[in-house]
Design an enzyme around this catalytic site. Sequence first.
Site, PDB file in Angstrom:
ATOM      1  N   ARG A  98       6.148  -2.179   6.868  1.00  0.00           N
ATOM      2  CA  ARG A  98       5.708  -1.715   5.560  1.00  0.00           C
ATOM      3  C   ARG A  98       6.082  -2.776   4.516  1.00  0.00           C
ATOM      4  O   ARG A  98       6.976  -3.584   4.723  1.00  0.00           O
ATOM      5  CB  ARG A  98       6.364  -0.383   5.205  1.00  0.00           C
TER       6      ARG A  98
ATOM      7  N   HIS B 292      -0.714  -3.363   3.742  1.00  0.00           N
ATOM      8  CA  HIS B 292      -0.887  -2.240   4.656  1.00  0.00           C
ATOM      9  C   HIS B 292      -2.084  -2.458   5.588  1.00  0.00           C
ATOM     10  O   HIS B 292      -2.125  -1.900   6.682  1.00  0.00           O
ATOM     11  CB  HIS B 292      -1.037  -0.934   3.872  1.00  0.00           C
TER      12      HIS B 292
ATOM     13  N   ARG C 107      -0.639  -4.100   8.513  1.00  0.00           N
ATOM     14  CA  ARG C 107       0.091  -3.111   9.328  1.00  0.00           C
ATOM     15  C   ARG C 107      -0.907  -2.293  10.157  1.00  0.00           C
ATOM     16  O   ARG C 107      -0.695  -2.053  11.352  1.00  0.00           O
ATOM     17  CB  ARG C 107       0.913  -2.216   8.412  1.00  0.00           C
TER      18      ARG C 107
ATOM     19  N   LYS D  19      11.631   4.455   6.113  1.00  0.00           N
ATOM     20  CA  LYS D  19      11.667   5.643   5.256  1.00  0.00           C
ATOM     21  C   LYS D  19      12.852   6.522   5.628  1.00  0.00           C
ATOM     22  O   LYS D  19      13.247   6.606   6.786  1.00  0.00           O
ATOM     23  CB  LYS D  19      10.358   6.422   5.394  1.00  0.00           C
TER      24      LYS D  19
ATOM     25  N   HIS E 106       7.062   5.834  12.583  1.00  0.00           N
ATOM     26  CA  HIS E 106       6.519   7.144  12.229  1.00  0.00           C
ATOM     27  C   HIS E 106       7.403   8.238  12.817  1.00  0.00           C
ATOM     28  O   HIS E 106       7.714   8.208  14.009  1.00  0.00           O
ATOM     29  CB  HIS E 106       5.097   7.314  12.798  1.00  0.00           C
TER      30      HIS E 106
ATOM     31  N   TYR F 253      -4.808   6.095  14.632  1.00  0.00           N
ATOM     32  CA  TYR F 253      -5.278   4.845  15.233  1.00  0.00           C
ATOM     33  C   TYR F 253      -6.088   5.091  16.499  1.00  0.00           C
ATOM     34  O   TYR F 253      -6.870   4.224  16.904  1.00  0.00           O
ATOM     35  CB  TYR F 253      -4.087   3.916  15.503  1.00  0.00           C
TER      36      TYR F 253
END
Length: 315
Positions: free
Chosen positions: A162, A256, A259, A186, A282, A291
Site C-alpha cells: 500500500r 494502488h 498493487r 492496517k 487482507h 481478483y
Amino acid sequence: MNHSASDSPVNSRLQPTVAAFIDYLRHEKQHSPHTLSAYQRDLSRVMQQATATDIQGWETITEKQLKHWLGLWHEEGLSSRSLQRLISSVRRFYQYLLSRGDVTNNPAQRLRAPKTGRPLPVTLDADQVNQLLDDQYGQADGDPLKCRDLAILELFYSSGLRLAELAALNIDSFSNGFSQVKVLGKRRKERMVPVGSKARQAIQHWLTVRQPFVREESGSALFLSKLGNRISTRQIQNRIKEFAREAGMPVGVHPHMLRHSFASHLLESSGDLRSIQELLGHSDISTTQIYTHLDFQHLAAVYDKAHPRAKKKKD
C-alpha cells in the site's frame, strides 16, 4: 401522497435536536468537519422529507416511512453508496436520541440499502508494466531522484505494498540482503513480504546515491525527498504520475494500480488466493476474491477471442 422534498423548508421542531447532535459529534467525538458536513447533509434530507410528510417530531417517524423515503431518493438517482451512508447517519442519530430519552426505538436499525456493485480494480497488463519500468532505466542512471522513483515503482509491483506502507519503510525494514521486507499494515498488523530481484537491484542502486539527501532527523527512512525529509505519500503519487507520463503510458498510473497489478498477475500465474491474501495483508479473504473476478474477466476475453463457438455468426 408523499413527494420528494430536497428543497422544502424544514419543520422548526426537528432542527434543534439535529443541531445538538452535530455539536455532540464536534465537541464530544471530535469528528472532522468533513464528517460533520456529511451528517448534516444526510439529516437535512430526512428533515425535509419529514416536513413534506407533515411529521412533527423524530419520535413519530417509522421504519416503514424511512423505507419509503429511501425508495424515493433512489428513484431520484441517489446512489446505493450514498443511501448506505445516509442510513448509517440516521441510525447513529437515533442512537443519540435514545441515549437522551427522546425516543423509545431506532426505526433505522434494520434498514438496508440496495447492494452496491463493487467496481473491479483497474490494472496494467504485463507489457504495460514493462513499458513503465524498462523505459526509465537509462534515465535513472544519471538522476538520483529518478533512481529513487524507479526503486519505488519496482517495489510497489514486486511486493504489492500500500502507499502508506511503502512511504513508512526504513532501511532496517529489510532483511536477508533486501530479499524480504517487514511491513506495518492496517491496524498496525505486521507482515513479511518477499522482494523480487529487480526491486532489490533498484533499491540497492538508490542506496548508492541516497547519501547526499540524508538529514539526521530522517536518516533511517528508505525513501527521501530532495530536501532530505521522508518522502510523503502525495509526493510518491505525483512522482509516479510524472514517471508514467514520461514513459508514454496510455492510462493514469497510481500506486494502488501497481498493487492491483501485482495481485492480478500473481493470481493469474499461481491461482493461490490464500497466499495472495497474506502478501496483500487482507484480513478477510473476501477482499482478495475481487481478483478472481479480474482473472475470470481475462479468461473470458481469451475465450471470446479464441473459441470457435464463442461468437455468433452474423446473419
